[in-house]
Design an enzyme around this catalytic site. Structure first.
Site, PDB file in Angstrom:
ATOM      1  N   ASP A 157      47.156  82.202  52.368  1.00 26.05           N
ATOM      2  CA  ASP A 157      45.963  81.551  52.908  1.00 26.05           C
ATOM      3  C   ASP A 157      44.978  81.218  51.796  1.00 26.05           C
ATOM      4  O   ASP A 157      44.264  80.201  51.862  1.00 26.05           O
ATOM      5  CB  ASP A 157      45.297  82.438  53.964  1.00 26.05           C
ATOM      6  CG  ASP A 157      45.981  82.329  55.316  1.00 26.05           C
ATOM      7  OD1 ASP A 157      46.290  81.197  55.728  1.00 26.05           O
ATOM      8  OD2 ASP A 157      46.200  83.357  55.959  1.00 26.05           O
TER       9      ASP A 157
ATOM     10  N   GLU B 202      40.798  85.865  52.744  1.00 25.83           N
ATOM     11  CA  GLU B 202      41.881  84.887  52.669  1.00 25.83           C
ATOM     12  C   GLU B 202      41.446  83.505  52.198  1.00 25.83           C
ATOM     13  O   GLU B 202      42.230  82.553  52.303  1.00 25.83           O
ATOM     14  CB  GLU B 202      42.561  84.774  54.031  1.00 25.83           C
ATOM     15  CG  GLU B 202      43.091  86.105  54.526  1.00 25.83           C
ATOM     16  CD  GLU B 202      43.852  86.012  55.827  1.00 25.83           C
ATOM     17  OE1 GLU B 202      45.084  85.963  55.767  1.00 25.83           O
ATOM     18  OE2 GLU B 202      43.203  85.991  56.897  1.00 25.83           O
TER      19      GLU B 202
ATOM     20  N   HIS C   3      51.389  86.515  63.144  1.00 27.06           N
ATOM     21  CA  HIS C   3      52.389  85.495  62.832  1.00 27.06           C
ATOM     22  C   HIS C   3      53.763  85.804  63.418  1.00 27.06           C
ATOM     23  O   HIS C   3      54.684  84.995  63.258  1.00 27.06           O
ATOM     24  CB  HIS C   3      52.506  85.313  61.322  1.00 27.06           C
ATOM     25  CG  HIS C   3      51.313  84.637  60.711  1.00 27.06           C
ATOM     26  ND1 HIS C   3      50.950  83.349  61.024  1.00 27.06           N
ATOM     27  CD2 HIS C   3      50.397  85.083  59.820  1.00 27.06           C
ATOM     28  CE1 HIS C   3      49.867  83.021  60.343  1.00 27.06           C
ATOM     29  NE2 HIS C   3      49.501  84.054  59.607  1.00 27.06           N
TER      30      HIS C   3
END
Length: 254
Positions: free
Chosen positions: A175, A149, A46
């Site tokens: 997530d 997740e 990310h």
């Protein structure tokens, strides 16, 4: 006595605290260690970070006393191999949902006979000149962290936990919240119930759990149910909040 590796500390039952790093700076990596944090997660998934930028960040984190962990972009051989070759103490692998995903992660992260990680003795991890014990040492010291997740990962948890070579099951609350239709609501009871379930089942199986926390209160909540590997916030919001607090203190005093 030789200093214990980060993996050994986890295996010995220690609770470890670190943070995610998205700022492209070895100085930040070093500061994380000097602050007393146990690890920094160099976030290639990310953040804007690459294998090239991660080299100096891994070295600086270790210099400061924090284990450099690289979160790769995906569960592929090239991503995992490069992260470990530049000198990461461990690798975080996102979106593990099945036994096959978990087996692939171990295959990419461990050298033979535990896996099939590509071998070059001339990498930073090998001291640029390898040695007869390099592959055994890496297999012994590298920490493999897989992300659970979503609901599918929880459904397949027993099969994932059965895969040898995984050190930490990392629960991604953001997530997780998205997977059940309430994106961003990481303190919602449905998210916490899923995560509590994983912590309980992992504890019964003798597996190490980690997760992300937005603040110390959230961190303590997951430590209390057995999580040992806690990623507290990220470097950018920590810096931003600290600066905002100091500015506010000055303005309010006028």
């Amino acid at each position: 006595m030789a200093e214990r590796t980060f993996r050994q500390r986890l295996q010995d039952g220690e609770t470890t605290i670190g943070t995610f790093q998205i700022i492209d700076s070895p100085m930040v990596s070093e500061i994380v260690g000097l602050s007393g944090m146990d690890f920094t997660i160099i976030d290639q998934e990310h953040g804007p970070l690459t294998a090239e930028s991660s080299v100096g960040m891994c070295a600086a984190a270790a210099q400061g006393g924090a284990a450099p962990i690289v979160r790769v972009r995906e569960n592929t051989e090239g991503e995992i191999q490069r992260a470990l070759d530049v000198g990461a103490a461990g690798v975080e692998i996102p979106q593990i949902e099945t036994r096959e995903d978990a087996e692939a992660a171990v295959e990419h992260a461990r050298f033979s006979p535990l896996g099939g990680r590509g071998l070059s003795p001339y990498t930073r991890a090998a001291g640029y000149n390898g040695g007869p014990d390099y592959t055994d040492t890496q297999n012994e010291e590298v920490t493999v962290i897989v992300h659970i997740e979503g609901e599918r990962g929880v459904e397949n948890l027993d099969e994932i936990m059965a895969v040898e070579g995984i050190d930490v099951l990392f629960l991604g609350p953001y997530d997780m919240s998205q997977s059940i239709g309430i994106p961003g609501q990481v303190r919602h009871e449905r998210v916490e119930e899923l995560m509590d379930e994983v912590c309980e089942r992992a504890g019964e199986a003798g597996k190490i759990v980690g997760t992300f926390a937005d603040d110390p209160e959230m961190a303590r909540r997951w430590i209390d149910v057995g999580a040992q590997y806690i990623a507290l916030l990220e470097d950018a919001p920590i810096l931003m909040d600290a600066l905002a607090d100091r500015r506010e203190a000055i303005v309010d005093s006028e």
